[in-house]
Design a protein around this motif. Structure first.
Motif, PDB file in Angstrom:
ATOM      1  N   GLU A   1       0.811  -1.219   0.000  1.00 57.07           N
ATOM      2  CA  GLU A   1       0.000   0.000   0.000  1.00 57.07           C
ATOM      3  C   GLU A   1       0.841   1.264   0.000  1.00 57.07           C
ATOM      4  O   GLU A   1       0.402   2.302  -0.489  1.00 57.07           O
ATOM      5  CB  GLU A   1      -0.997   0.000   1.167  1.00 57.07           C
ATOM      6  N   GLN A   2       2.067   1.205   0.552  1.00 58.25           N
ATOM      7  CA  GLN A   2       2.958   2.356   0.482  1.00 58.25           C
ATOM      8  C   GLN A   2       3.637   2.460  -0.892  1.00 58.25           C
ATOM      9  O   GLN A   2       3.993   3.554  -1.333  1.00 58.25           O
ATOM     10  CB  GLN A   2       4.032   2.272   1.564  1.00 58.25           C
ATOM     11  N   LEU A   3       3.802   1.349  -1.556  1.00 54.38           N
ATOM     12  CA  LEU A   3       4.494   1.329  -2.845  1.00 54.38           C
ATOM     13  C   LEU A   3       3.551   1.602  -4.019  1.00 54.38           C
ATOM     14  O   LEU A   3       3.987   2.044  -5.078  1.00 54.38           O
ATOM     15  CB  LEU A   3       5.161  -0.035  -3.043  1.00 54.38           C
ATOM     16  N   PHE A   4       2.280   1.348  -3.851  1.00 51.01           N
ATOM     17  CA  PHE A   4       1.277   1.436  -4.908  1.00 51.01           C
ATOM     18  C   PHE A   4       0.914   2.894  -5.182  1.00 51.01           C
ATOM     19  O   PHE A   4       0.441   3.607  -4.310  1.00 51.01           O
ATOM     20  CB  PHE A   4       0.049   0.639  -4.462  1.00 51.01           C
ATOM     21  N   ALA A   5       1.115   3.344  -6.437  1.00 52.47           N
ATOM     22  CA  ALA A   5       0.862   4.745  -6.794  1.00 52.47           C
ATOM     23  C   ALA A   5      -0.418   4.919  -7.605  1.00 52.47           C
ATOM     24  O   ALA A   5      -1.177   5.872  -7.368  1.00 52.47           O
ATOM     25  CB  ALA A   5       2.052   5.310  -7.579  1.00 52.47           C
ATOM     26  N   SER A   6      -0.677   4.053  -8.570  1.00 50.98           N
ATOM     27  CA  SER A   6      -1.861   4.218  -9.422  1.00 50.98           C
ATOM     28  C   SER A   6      -2.128   2.918 -10.170  1.00 50.98           C
ATOM     29  O   SER A   6      -1.306   1.996 -10.157  1.00 50.98           O
ATOM     30  CB  SER A   6      -1.661   5.362 -10.418  1.00 50.98           C
ATOM     31  N   ALA A   7      -3.297   2.875 -10.845  1.00 53.04           N
ATOM     32  CA  ALA A   7      -3.649   1.648 -11.562  1.00 53.04           C
ATOM     33  C   ALA A   7      -4.740   1.905 -12.582  1.00 53.04           C
ATOM     34  O   ALA A   7      -5.464   2.908 -12.513  1.00 53.04           O
ATOM     35  CB  ALA A   7      -4.116   0.573 -10.576  1.00 53.04           C
ATOM     36  N   ASN A   8      -4.847   0.984 -13.524  1.00 55.81           N
ATOM     37  CA  ASN A   8      -6.002   0.852 -14.407  1.00 55.81           C
ATOM     38  C   ASN A   8      -6.673  -0.478 -14.087  1.00 55.81           C
ATOM     39  O   ASN A   8      -5.993  -1.509 -13.955  1.00 55.81           O
ATOM     40  CB  ASN A   8      -5.604   0.872 -15.882  1.00 55.81           C
ATOM     41  N   VAL A   9      -7.997  -0.449 -13.976  1.00 58.27           N
ATOM     42  CA  VAL A   9      -8.760  -1.653 -13.654  1.00 58.27           C
ATOM     43  C   VAL A   9      -9.905  -1.773 -14.647  1.00 58.27           C
ATOM     44  O   VAL A   9     -10.680  -0.822 -14.832  1.00 58.27           O
ATOM     45  CB  VAL A   9      -9.326  -1.602 -12.216  1.00 58.27           C
ATOM     46  N   GLU A  10     -10.006  -2.930 -15.294  1.00 55.17           N
ATOM     47  CA  GLU A  10     -11.129  -3.185 -16.189  1.00 55.17           C
ATOM     48  C   GLU A  10     -12.266  -3.793 -15.381  1.00 55.17           C
ATOM     49  O   GLU A  10     -12.137  -4.880 -14.821  1.00 55.17           O
ATOM     50  CB  GLU A  10     -10.721  -4.119 -17.329  1.00 55.17           C
ATOM     51  N   THR A  11     -13.391  -3.072 -15.289  1.00 55.10           N
ATOM     52  CA  THR A  11     -14.537  -3.514 -14.524  1.00 55.10           C
ATOM     53  C   THR A  11     -15.726  -3.749 -15.461  1.00 55.10           C
ATOM     54  O   THR A  11     -15.723  -3.261 -16.602  1.00 55.10           O
ATOM     55  CB  THR A  11     -14.930  -2.465 -13.461  1.00 55.10           C
ATOM     56  N   PRO A  12     -16.764  -4.439 -15.010  1.00 49.80           N
ATOM     57  CA  PRO A  12     -17.955  -4.603 -15.852  1.00 49.80           C
ATOM     58  C   PRO A  12     -18.639  -3.278 -16.187  1.00 49.80           C
ATOM     59  O   PRO A  12     -19.417  -3.212 -17.148  1.00 49.80           O
ATOM     60  CB  PRO A  12     -18.863  -5.489 -14.988  1.00 49.80           C
ATOM     61  N   ARG A  13     -18.354  -2.213 -15.432  1.00 52.14           N
ATOM     62  CA  ARG A  13     -18.950  -0.905 -15.694  1.00 52.14           C
ATOM     63  C   ARG A  13     -18.013   0.011 -16.475  1.00 52.14           C
ATOM     64  O   ARG A  13     -18.320   1.190 -16.666  1.00 52.14           O
ATOM     65  CB  ARG A  13     -19.325  -0.239 -14.362  1.00 52.14           C
ATOM     66  N   GLY A  14     -16.876  -0.508 -16.899  1.00 51.13           N
ATOM     67  CA  GLY A  14     -15.930   0.313 -17.639  1.00 51.13           C
ATOM     68  C   GLY A  14     -14.573   0.360 -16.964  1.00 51.13           C
ATOM     69  O   GLY A  14     -14.352  -0.269 -15.927  1.00 51.13           O
ATOM     70  N   ARG A  15     -13.675   1.120 -17.568  1.00 55.76           N
ATOM     71  CA  ARG A  15     -12.309   1.201 -17.043  1.00 55.76           C
ATOM     72  C   ARG A  15     -12.232   2.205 -15.893  1.00 55.76           C
ATOM     73  O   ARG A  15     -12.676   3.350 -16.012  1.00 55.76           O
ATOM     74  CB  ARG A  15     -11.331   1.613 -18.134  1.00 55.76           C
ATOM     75  N   LEU A  16     -11.654   1.778 -14.790  1.00 59.51           N
ATOM     76  CA  LEU A  16     -11.343   2.659 -13.671  1.00 59.51           C
ATOM     77  C   LEU A  16      -9.887   3.077 -13.799  1.00 59.51           C
ATOM     78  O   LEU A  16      -8.995   2.231 -13.756  1.00 59.51           O
ATOM     79  CB  LEU A  16     -11.574   1.943 -12.334  1.00 59.51           C
ATOM     80  N   GLU A  17      -9.652   4.379 -13.979  1.00 58.09           N
ATOM     81  CA  GLU A  17      -8.294   4.899 -14.102  1.00 58.09           C
ATOM     82  C   GLU A  17      -7.973   5.731 -12.864  1.00 58.09           C
ATOM     83  O   GLU A  17      -8.651   6.712 -12.578  1.00 58.09           O
ATOM     84  CB  GLU A  17      -8.158   5.749 -15.369  1.00 58.09           C
ATOM     85  N   ILE A  18      -6.949   5.312 -12.143  1.00 62.25           N
ATOM     86  CA  ILE A  18      -6.529   6.014 -10.932  1.00 62.25           C
ATOM     87  C   ILE A  18      -5.217   6.723 -11.233  1.00 62.25           C
ATOM     88  O   ILE A  18      -4.209   6.079 -11.504  1.00 62.25           O
ATOM     89  CB  ILE A  18      -6.337   5.031  -9.768  1.00 62.25           C
ATOM     90  N   PRO A  19      -5.198   8.059 -11.209  1.00 64.88           N
ATOM     91  CA  PRO A  19      -3.966   8.792 -11.521  1.00 64.88           C
ATOM     92  C   PRO A  19      -2.965   8.708 -10.376  1.00 64.88           C
ATOM     93  O   PRO A  19      -3.314   8.367  -9.235  1.00 64.88           O
ATOM     94  CB  PRO A  19      -4.452  10.230 -11.733  1.00 64.88           C
ATOM     95  N   SER A  20      -1.726   9.040 -10.686  1.00 66.84           N
ATOM     96  CA  SER A  20      -0.645   8.990  -9.706  1.00 66.84           C
ATOM     97  C   SER A  20      -0.357  10.380  -9.157  1.00 66.84           C
ATOM     98  O   SER A  20      -0.135  11.328  -9.924  1.00 66.84           O
ATOM     99  CB  SER A  20       0.621   8.420 -10.365  1.00 66.84           C
ATOM    100  N   PHE A  21      -0.371  10.510  -7.827  1.00 60.96           N
ATOM    101  CA  PHE A  21      -0.004  11.758  -7.150  1.00 60.96           C
ATOM    102  C   PHE A  21       0.953  11.426  -6.014  1.00 60.96           C
ATOM    103  O   PHE A  21       0.846  10.354  -5.399  1.00 60.96           O
ATOM    104  CB  PHE A  21      -1.229  12.458  -6.554  1.00 60.96           C
ATOM    105  N   PRO A  22       1.852  12.339  -5.676  1.00 59.36           N
ATOM    106  CA  PRO A  22       2.678  12.093  -4.491  1.00 59.36           C
ATOM    107  C   PRO A  22       1.850  12.090  -3.216  1.00 59.36           C
ATOM    108  O   PRO A  22       2.166  11.405  -2.245  1.00 59.36           O
ATOM    109  CB  PRO A  22       3.686  13.244  -4.511  1.00 59.36           C
TER     110      PRO A  22
END
Length: 525
Positions: A211-232
């Motif tokens: 959880e400290q190392l994880f910055a952002s992700a893309n996740v393919e969901t049944p409702r569409g793509r979840l895009e999580i941007p990276s911030f410090p």
């Protein structure tokens, strides 16, 4: 070639010294060598696939069997006995996020359930198909392993989520960097799996948990793509990353993830200390982390685990070590602490000096680098001993938790007492502190017991053990999982930790992304 019914590479085998086997027989009795089912016999009983035929799905019985289970004890018993029960109806191997999106859409259109499959190292039932009317499509991320982008200024690297530990580290180290995430399953587990189960690496004291190392992700969901941007850092409401961390595939499939990396350290070494008793050893471990010594790892084995480790090794070097300990007044019970020193040469020297001062104040004997170097050399190989012990007639299960320092001793006693209450004198139980924090510590229990002639009897022994120890964890105020996740095996204990309102909040999140409940159903809640 990877084993289909055990851990790791088929060509790797750890031998158990005769003295170690005699020790186990003396402790818990002789094991019954099992009659394992052959791969061919298991494949022969795989039912026809219920999925609509498609060129991008492998519905062969061989592939379905190889993706049917993880590495939990129930999984082992099912695979070794050939009594698998449910298997996926097909396995897909996407090469891109677009492929994953198409697979989720295919499953939605055909009424199939989807199980994300990373390295198959789960010990909590994350990748297991559950009995139901809907066909099951397992999605293997094995072909999605690339480093997509490396921002050296920001020290953020974006990978495809199917990258396994060795490949991830190799791609980073070619540029002089490391993620530093080294769970025991490192050789096979994947970045996506680490995130989805909130994994913790052996040197998290320096590098942090996932959880400290994880910055952002893309996740393919049944409702569409979840895009999580990276911030410090961000104060913009709820952290959406937290919906992905520990989601266990319930909201979708992680296709890409960015992680925070750092340069490879100039120095790394592992050092060992022996303590006369548990109380001094535990207090030393707590002091090492609360005094911010700068160590990358503190791992403390209890008296029973230390004794077992020395007996299992049974080498000339171990005999010399025990003789040295006896000469220094540590005959009999002793506790082994291994600490990692990682960083610049100057920082490493300072950290080791500080650690040695603290350990000495607690009466420790400093044993130098040799035991620590041996631990490092075998830290990903020790799990192979499960294969050897099974062949000799012994099953191994591990159950872990985390509690505040004031509860550590009671937790260890409670877990070990629960195991003995479940299996009597036919279980060898021991524990170590694998991760320490200023607030408290993990408690990692290992349990060895004889296999029965009947696989169902072995399964029942394992079930009684798991239930008793898990109940003790709840009773003594521990989390039901510090690093292995929940899956199906820990699911029934989650209410004690989260409360009904918390579980309902989780259900609401899953329903937002997956209204039809098609993504890894039955896991977590």
């Amino acid at each position: 070639m990877r084993r289909w019914n055990g851990w790791g590479d088929e060509s790797v085998r750890l031998d158990l010294p005769r003295a170690a086997l005699a020790y186990l027989r003396e402790r818990i009795g002789a094991g019954v060598s099992p009659r394992d089912a052959t791969f061919e016999s298991v494949v022969a009983f795989v039912p026809p696939s219920r999925l609509r035929p498609a060129s991008f799905i492998d519905a062969s019985p061989q592939t379905r069997v190889r993706h049917a289970r993880g590495q939990s004890l129930p999984d082992w018993i099912a695979l070794r006995s050939g009594q698998l029960g449910c298997v996926p109806d097909g396995v897909a191997f996407p090469h891109s996020a677009a492929d994953v999106r198409d697979l989720v859409q295919f499953a939605r259109e055909t009424g199939a359930c989807v199980i994300p499959y990373g390295g198959g190292t789960s010990v909590a039932g994350h990748v297991n198909p559950l009995q139901g009317d809907a066909p099951v499509l397992t999605v293997s991320m094995a072909h999605m392993r690339r480093l997509l982008h490396f921002d050296e200024q920001s020290r953020v690297a974006r990978f495809e989520a199917g990258v396994a530990g060795p490949d991830l580290e190799a791609q980073l180290r070619s540029a002089g960097y490391t993620l530093g995430h080294f769970p025991q399953s490192f050789e096979y587990s994947t970045l996506g799996g680490w995130i989805a189960t909130r994994s913790s690496g052996q040197q998290s004291l320096r590098y942090g948990r996932i959880e400290q190392l994880f910055a952002s992700a893309n996740v393919e969901t049944p409702r569409g793509r979840l895009e999580i941007p990276s911030f410090p850092a961000s104060a913009a409401g709820l952290d959406i990353r937290e919906l992905v961390l520990g989601c266990e595939g319930r909201i979708g499939i992680i296709t890409q993830a960015a992680v925070r990396v750092r340069p490879v350290a100039a120095h790394e070494s592992f050092h060992a200390w022996f303590f006369r008793d548990w109380n001094r050893a535990r207090d030393a471990a707590r002091a090492l982390v609360q005094n911010e010594t700068g160590l990358s790892m503190v791992r403390l084995a209890g008296e029973s685990e230390t004794r077992t480790t020395l007996r299992m090794a049974a080498s000339r070097g171990t005999a010399l070590l025990q003789a040295w300990l006896a000469l220094r007044g540590q005959r009999g019970s002793t506790c082994l602490l291994i600490a990692g020193v990682t960083g610049s040469t100057r920082a490493a020297e300072a950290a080791l000096k500080h650690a040695r001062e603290i350990a000495a104040r607690h009466g420790a004997l400093y044993a130098g680098r040799r035991p620590g170097s041996a631990w490092k050399a075998n830290r990903f190989r020790g799990v192979y001993l499960r294969n050897t012990l099974w062949d000799l007639g012994y099953a191994v299960d591990t159950i872990e938790t985390a509690v505040d320092w004031t509860r550590v001793d009671a937790m260890i006693r409670g877990m070990e007492a629960a195991a003995r209450a479940a299996l009597g004198n036919h279980v060898h139980a021991y524990a170590h502190l694998s991760h320490v924090y200023p607030q408290g510590s993990s408690v990692y229990g290992t349990f060895i017991f004889p296999i029965a002639a009947d696989p169902q009897a072995t399964m029942e022994r394992g079930r009684r053990l798991k239930a008793a120890v898990s109940a003790a964890i709840v009773q003594h105020g521990g989390t039901i999982s510090h690093q292995h996740g929940v899956g199906t095996d820990h699911r029934e204990y989650l209410r004690d930790e989260k409360g009904e309102l918390g579980l309902n909040a989780m259900r609401a999140v899953f329903a937002t992304f997956d209204p039809d409940g098609m993504m890894n159903p039955g896991k977590l809640v």
